[in-house]
Design a protein around this motif. Structure first.
Motif, PDB file in Angstrom:
ATOM      1  N   LEU A  95     110.614  30.981  56.243  1.00  0.00           N
ATOM      2  CA  LEU A  95     110.678  29.517  56.239  1.00  0.00           C
ATOM      3  C   LEU A  95     111.314  28.946  54.966  1.00  0.00           C
ATOM      4  O   LEU A  95     111.444  27.731  54.849  1.00  0.00           O
ATOM      5  CB  LEU A  95     109.264  28.939  56.388  1.00  0.00           C
ATOM      6  N   GLY A  96     111.706  29.808  54.062  1.00  0.00           N
ATOM      7  CA  GLY A  96     112.314  29.308  52.826  1.00  0.00           C
ATOM      8  C   GLY A  96     111.895  30.172  51.657  1.00  0.00           C
ATOM      9  O   GLY A  96     111.252  31.208  51.806  1.00  0.00           O
ATOM     10  N   SER A  97     112.244  29.710  50.464  1.00  0.00           N
ATOM     11  CA  SER A  97     111.954  30.468  49.246  1.00  0.00           C
ATOM     12  C   SER A  97     111.811  29.501  48.083  1.00  0.00           C
ATOM     13  O   SER A  97     112.443  28.432  48.049  1.00  0.00           O
ATOM     14  CB  SER A  97     113.083  31.464  48.951  1.00  0.00           C
ATOM     15  N   ILE A 127     105.626  25.160  49.510  1.00  0.00           N
ATOM     16  CA  ILE A 127     104.569  25.090  50.517  1.00  0.00           C
ATOM     17  C   ILE A 127     103.529  24.085  50.034  1.00  0.00           C
ATOM     18  O   ILE A 127     102.905  24.290  48.987  1.00  0.00           O
ATOM     19  CB  ILE A 127     103.905  26.452  50.749  1.00  0.00           C
ATOM     20  N   ASN A 128     103.345  23.022  50.782  1.00  0.00           N
ATOM     21  CA  ASN A 128     102.338  22.018  50.443  1.00  0.00           C
ATOM     22  C   ASN A 128     100.990  22.504  50.984  1.00  0.00           C
ATOM     23  O   ASN A 128     100.444  21.956  51.937  1.00  0.00           O
ATOM     24  CB  ASN A 128     102.725  20.668  51.046  1.00  0.00           C
ATOM     25  N   ALA A 129     100.453  23.562  50.342  1.00  0.00           N
ATOM     26  CA  ALA A 129      99.259  24.226  50.856  1.00  0.00           C
ATOM     27  C   ALA A 129      97.999  23.391  50.700  1.00  0.00           C
ATOM     28  O   ALA A 129      97.006  23.632  51.389  1.00  0.00           O
ATOM     29  CB  ALA A 129      99.076  25.570  50.146  1.00  0.00           C
ATOM     30  N   LYS A 130      98.003  22.396  49.822  1.00  0.00           N
ATOM     31  CA  LYS A 130      96.802  21.592  49.630  1.00  0.00           C
ATOM     32  C   LYS A 130      96.494  20.726  50.847  1.00  0.00           C
ATOM     33  O   LYS A 130      95.378  20.222  50.990  1.00  0.00           O
ATOM     34  CB  LYS A 130      96.942  20.730  48.382  1.00  0.00           C
ATOM     35  N   GLN A 131      97.468  20.545  51.757  1.00  0.00           N
ATOM     36  CA  GLN A 131      97.210  19.817  52.999  1.00  0.00           C
ATOM     37  C   GLN A 131      96.487  20.678  54.024  1.00  0.00           C
ATOM     38  O   GLN A 131      95.953  20.164  55.005  1.00  0.00           O
ATOM     39  CB  GLN A 131      98.524  19.336  53.627  1.00  0.00           C
ATOM     40  N   TYR A 169     104.546  22.368  56.773  1.00  0.00           N
ATOM     41  CA  TYR A 169     104.048  22.290  55.407  1.00  0.00           C
ATOM     42  C   TYR A 169     105.049  22.826  54.384  1.00  0.00           C
ATOM     43  O   TYR A 169     104.710  22.977  53.208  1.00  0.00           O
ATOM     44  CB  TYR A 169     102.733  23.053  55.300  1.00  0.00           C
ATOM     45  N   VAL A 170     106.249  23.133  54.818  1.00  0.00           N
ATOM     46  CA  VAL A 170     107.295  23.589  53.909  1.00  0.00           C
ATOM     47  C   VAL A 170     108.217  22.415  53.614  1.00  0.00           C
ATOM     48  O   VAL A 170     108.830  21.851  54.530  1.00  0.00           O
ATOM     49  CB  VAL A 170     108.076  24.777  54.492  1.00  0.00           C
ATOM     50  N   GLU A 198     112.349  15.096  46.901  1.00  0.00           N
ATOM     51  CA  GLU A 198     111.893  14.931  48.268  1.00  0.00           C
ATOM     52  C   GLU A 198     110.442  15.373  48.421  1.00  0.00           C
ATOM     53  O   GLU A 198     109.740  14.905  49.320  1.00  0.00           O
ATOM     54  CB  GLU A 198     112.776  15.739  49.222  1.00  0.00           C
ATOM     55  N   TYR A 199     109.984  16.269  47.575  1.00  0.00           N
ATOM     56  CA  TYR A 199     108.644  16.817  47.722  1.00  0.00           C
ATOM     57  C   TYR A 199     107.602  15.737  47.507  1.00  0.00           C
ATOM     58  O   TYR A 199     107.695  14.927  46.582  1.00  0.00           O
ATOM     59  CB  TYR A 199     108.437  17.955  46.723  1.00  0.00           C
ATOM     60  N   SER A 200     106.569  15.744  48.340  1.00  0.00           N
ATOM     61  CA  SER A 200     105.543  14.700  48.298  1.00  0.00           C
ATOM     62  C   SER A 200     104.505  14.930  47.211  1.00  0.00           C
ATOM     63  O   SER A 200     103.686  14.043  46.956  1.00  0.00           O
ATOM     64  CB  SER A 200     104.832  14.613  49.658  1.00  0.00           C
TER      65      SER A 200
END
Length: 993
Positions: free
Chosen positions: A828-830, A863-867, A910-911, A955-957
């Protein structure tokens, strides 16, 4: 007959002599004669040097029509003879670029003589940014060097990456400070630094052998020179969080929780969401505007026989999260003494002391992000309110209040050396260095109760003391001499280094009081005592044999050959030693006789290098088995506990060095008398025999041994450009760097197809994967292709578990009608950016000075893992306002739920894009004119204002897309525990007497 041959021979000699011509002349710098200038006839062996009066005389053979004049520090010139017998010439000084001295491993070189890829940053480029971290001062300054803030916590150091990540282990570069080899430079005060050299390719780093694979950063601190000088620098300012995360207010939150309750068949818990209004923004509760201060005084000077630099610095930074802070005091003494004509002794010593007030970032930052906005920080009586009743998160303000965690560090880093010169061009140096660190930590938790899930029923105290010492002894022999057009510079040496550290820890409960005077073990119940002791900071040693030869022919053709043999205690007898060679070639094209000095291209240099370096950072004694002895078991009829031990990790006596083979091709270009400079490097860096605990079957009953299991490739381009122009009234500099890198796993050991990692709150499976053809530590999960809109779509697409209408549609990669981990997860990305950018500039006009730095990265993901991993009614980010609430409402954001597959499975939902561009620094200053400073008996006076991290476009939230988590498998995973960076505004003054 004999007479005829004699006559013929005499005729031939006379004809040969008549084809030659003798040319003489004088070489000056315009005013004074130059001694020892090399005068050559290109393409022949005919040459000479000028005498004490600058005179030369040279026989030019037949066909010779040009003379080449070269001299260190001056521009090489080619002059046509045109039938003359006297050729006088005035040599012009070489440009500042060509004369620039670059510190390399175990020596110095002129930049024009380098065959390796080396980036240099001078002191005036480091001190504008108000930080205690030299690493953060380097961000955006050197192509190929990625600086990751790591954390915005007070006192936090930066993370360094040179030309990508080439290992699955520790990817930090090696640091060398005034000749002392270290693993970090967190102790350094940036204001004490004279220059930084970043060694990037194997030609530059192979001299450091087993520790050069991740690059080398050489730091030179300031030395005294000339008349005594007293300097005072001070600044003060304020900090605030750069950005907050947009989460739901109380009304929005209550509405979504009601929907989540209905979606799982429960009654909604908030009958009237509108009554709650905006509620509590917990980020406003924990964040604060925080002051920052810095003051430095330094005194330096020197003469022909001695020099010194003495400085003292105090730095204080309160944290933008309440309860955190950092104080540091450093003192430095550098001293050099010419004892005899042939003997020089010197010493460098840095003493530092710092204290840190620590907070549990996860318990504060992540809790504030998740906490429900309906709860309040304090109740009507002023007590901490229970914030766990709804969202099950606790009260982050209470966590700050009840945390008493302070660390203290004492550190001494220094070295002393003696130089002995003898014969013609020989110099022997013996150098001894020591790095000693003593750490203390005291953590006290009082009795408190905020709520059922946030309480401590018995007070406790934990005290940890640790130390580490690292000594280095190096003996090197240098030779440097010039023979006409031949310049030789060589070094051989032997070095020893030894490192050891340990800790001791004790803890007790039921402390008799909450006052700091009771923060000792003796103040608590001895029956609750626990203790621990062990190695901390490593137990290893290294012996090395090194050598390098630099050869320059006529300042045109360059050759560097180097090699190092390292023997490390981290490897067993089978492969304890490794050899790491390199070779570099260079060609200063603009010094050729055919070069047209009058053209726009004033400098052209081509270079290429190949070499091998290593990496031994795998931990200690990994080649022997590990056994746990603090175990017991009950055997026989009597219930008696018998002591026992078991194997916990397998052995591997055949561990080999990680080996990085790097090829580099570079070009250096100067235009318009080197006002414009450009450098480009194209490199390929392959790391083989990468050391890793590759997984083994569970039935083995022990953890795997470290093995040589993988190959990782980094290839890319490093670019840098600068333009310098102006005069005494107005001058300016503009520069830019850009680095492009492609990272790829080339092979894995045996039948292993995937190495998984990334267990930082990303749900059901490990979130990263290193597999052939992808980047190391790539994000790995399900691809979200939509949201189930109706029952009909439930029949069209495969589901994962008990998914229903309103849930995420995961792509069925293998088209087998089933969504599962084995067949349907994809890359999904890096976190590794494709490009790193830096832009800088400075302008000066009539005392006014303006400088700026812009940094950025592109092509990375986060990865917005906190969500994810929602085990309670946590708050949502505002993107969930666009959630699915019925057919046609959303095909990207699923319905509101508390848990379930939407949140427990890592997917592309979430990526997020990790690209950003940031106005990193702006400084506006004024330097007062000499008529004022002379009256005040000052050499210079400058005042300025500075802004750091002023504007960021991303762009990252989350708070910051630069996410680092100690392990290559966890990079880029934002679990909500990384301290945000701060926007800082300061004002300062610099005074020199």
């Amino acid at each position: 007959m004999q007479r005829s041959f004699t006559i013929l021979f005499a005729l031939l000699v006379s004809l040969g002599l008549s084809a030659q011509v003798t040319v003489d002349g004088i070489v000056t710098d315009g005013t004074e004669p130059l001694i020892g200038v090399s005068v050559q006839v290109p393409g022949t062996t005919s040459g000479t040097i000028t005498d004490i009066d600058g005179r030369y005389e040279l026989t030019v053979p037949e066909g010779g029509d040009t003379l080449s004049f070269s001299y260190i520090g001056f521009t090489t010139q080619a002059v046509a003879i045109n039938g003359r017998t006297t050729v006088d010439i005035v040599l012009g000084e070489a440009s500042e670029v060509l004369q620039e001295i670059v510190v390399v491993g175990y020596g110095i070189q002129q930049k024009d003589d380098l065959t390796g890829a080396v980036g240099v940053v001078e002191s005036d480029q480091l001190t504008d940014i108000p930080t205690q971290s030299l690493g953060q001062s380097l961000q955006g300054k050197v192509s190929g060097l990625q600086i990751i803030p790591g954390s915005g916590a007070p006192g936090a150091d930066a993370i360094f990456r040179i030309r990508g990540v080439g290992t699955l282990n520790n990817a930090d570069p090696l640091f060398v400070v005034d000749g002392m080899i270290l693993n970090d430079i967190s102790f350094l005060n940036p204001q004490d630094v004279e220059s930084v050299s970043v060694l990037k390719d194997a030609s530059a780093t192979a001299i450091y052998g087993a520790r050069g694979a991740n690059g080398v950063i050489i730091v030179t601190t300031k030395q005294g020179d000339g008349e005594g000088q007293l300097t005072i620098n001070a600044y003060a300012g304020t900090q605030e969080v750069v950005r907050q995360i947009d989460v739901l207010n109380a009304t929005e939150y209550a509405t979504l929780v009601n929907e989540a309750d209905v979606n799982v068949g429960r009654q909604p818990r908030f009958p009237n969401p509108e009554q709650y209004g905006e509620g509590t923004n917990w980020q406003d509760v924990i964040f604060q505007q925080a002051p920052i201060y810095n003051a430095q005084i330094s005194f330096l000077g020197g003469g022909e026989e001695s020099s010194f630099n003495l400085s003292a610095n105090y730095y204080k930074q309160e944290g933008i999260i309440r309860g955190s802070g950092y104080d540091r005091f450093t003192a430095r003494l550098n001293n050099t003494r010419q004892v005899k004509d042939w003997l020089t002794v010197a010493g460098n010593l840095n003493l530092g002391y710092n204290t840190s007030d620590n907070i549990p970032t996860g318990g504060v930052l992540l809790t504030a992000y998740r906490a429900d906005p309906i709860s309040v920080p304090r109740d009507s009586a002023g007590n901490f309110a229970d914030a766990s009743a709804i969202g099950n998160t606790g009260n982050p303000l209470a966590t700050i209040n009840y945390t008493n965690d302070r660390s203290q560090t004492y550190r001494a880093v220094g070295n002393t050396y003696a130089d002995v010169t003898f014969l013609d061009g020989f110099r022997f140096r013996t150098n001894f260095g020591l790095d000693f660190v003593y750490d203390r930590n005291r953590n006290f938790s009082p009795v408190f109760r905020v709520g059922p899930s946030q309480q401590n029923l018995e007070s406790d105290i934990r005290i940890t003391n640790a130390y580490r010492r690292n000594w280095l002894w190096e003996n090197t022999l240098n030779y440097n001499n010039t023979f006409g057009v031949h310049q030789v510079d060589g070094v051989v040496g032997i070095t020893y280094q030894d490192n050891f550290g340990e800790f001791i820890e004790g803890a007790r409960q039921r402390v008799i009081g909450d006052d700091p005077s009771f923060y000792y073990l003796d103040s608590a119940d001895p029956t609750t005592a626990t203790n621990a002791s062990g190695i901390r900071g490593g137990d290893w040693g290294l012996v090395s044999y090194l050598g390098r030869l630099n050869y320059t022919y006529d300042s045109r053709y360059l050759l560097t050959v180097s090699g190092r043999v390292d023997g490390s205690s981290r490897f067993g007898q089978n492969y304890q030693y490794g050899f790491f060679p390199s070779v570099g070639l260079g060609w200063n094209v603009n010094r050729e006789a055919f070069w047209n000095d009058g053209g726009p291209i004033s400098r052209l240099k081509l270079r290429a290098s190949w070499g091998q370096t290593g990496n031994d950072r795998i931990g200690d004694y990994r080649y022997v088995p590990r056994v746990a002895s603090a175990l017991g078991a009950v055997f026989g009829n009597e219930p008696v506990l018998l002591p026992g031990a078991t194997l916990t990790s397998l052995a591997n006596p055949d561990l080999r060095w990680e080996e990085t083979t790097q090829t580099d091709v570079g070009v250096e270009l100067g235009l318009f008398n080197n006002q414009f400079l450009f450098e480009a490097d194209f490199y390929r860096k392959l790391t083989s025999d990468i050391l890793f605990e590759a997984p083994i079957p569970d039935y083995i009953g022990a953890n795997p041994a470290v093995r040589n299991v993988a190959e990782v490739l980094n290839r890319g381009v490093d670019l840098s450009a600068s333009w310098r122009a102006g005069n005494d009234a107005f001058r300016y500099n503009l520069g830019a760097i850009a680095s492009f890198v492609h990272n790829e796993v080339i092979s894995l050991d045996g039948d292993t197809e995937n190495f998984f990692g990334g267990a930082l709150g990303v749900g059901g499976q490990l979130g990263t994967n290193s597999r052939v053809g992808s980047a190391a530590g790539s994000f790995y999960g399900y691809e979200a292709i939509g949201v189930f809109q109706n029952e009909e779509q439930l029949g069209q697409f495969a589901q994962l578990g008990n998914q229903g209408v309103g849930d995420i549609i995961f792509r069925d990669v293998n088209d087998d009608g089933v969504i599962d981990a084995a067949g349907d997860r994809v890359v999904l990305g890096s976190a590794i950016p494709d490009m790193i950018l830096g832009i800088n500039g400075s302008f000066a006009y009539s005392g006014l000075e303006l400088s700026f730095d812009i940094t950025g990265q592109f092509g990375s993901e986060v990865i917005n893992a906190k969500q994810m991993a929602r085990f309670g009614a946590y708050n949502y980010e505002d993107r969930w306002l666009d959630r699915f609430t019925g057919e046609g409402t959303s095909n990207t954001i699923p319905q509101a739920t508390i848990g379930g597959q939407n949140f427990e499975r890592l997917s592309s939902l979430y990526v997020e894009d990790g690209s950003y561009i940031r106005l990193r620094n702006v400084t506006l200053g004024y330097r007062f004119a000499s008529d004022l400073t002379d009256r005040l008996r000052m050499q210079s006076l400058r005042v300025y204002v500075n802004g750091t991290n002023l504007v960021t476009s991303q762009e990252y939230s989350g708070y910051n897309p630069e996410i680092y988590n100690d392990n290559v498998f966890d990079n880029g995973i934002d679990g909500g525990t990384i301290y945000p960076i701060a926007r800082t505004i300061t004002a300062g003054i610099d005074i020199t007497f």
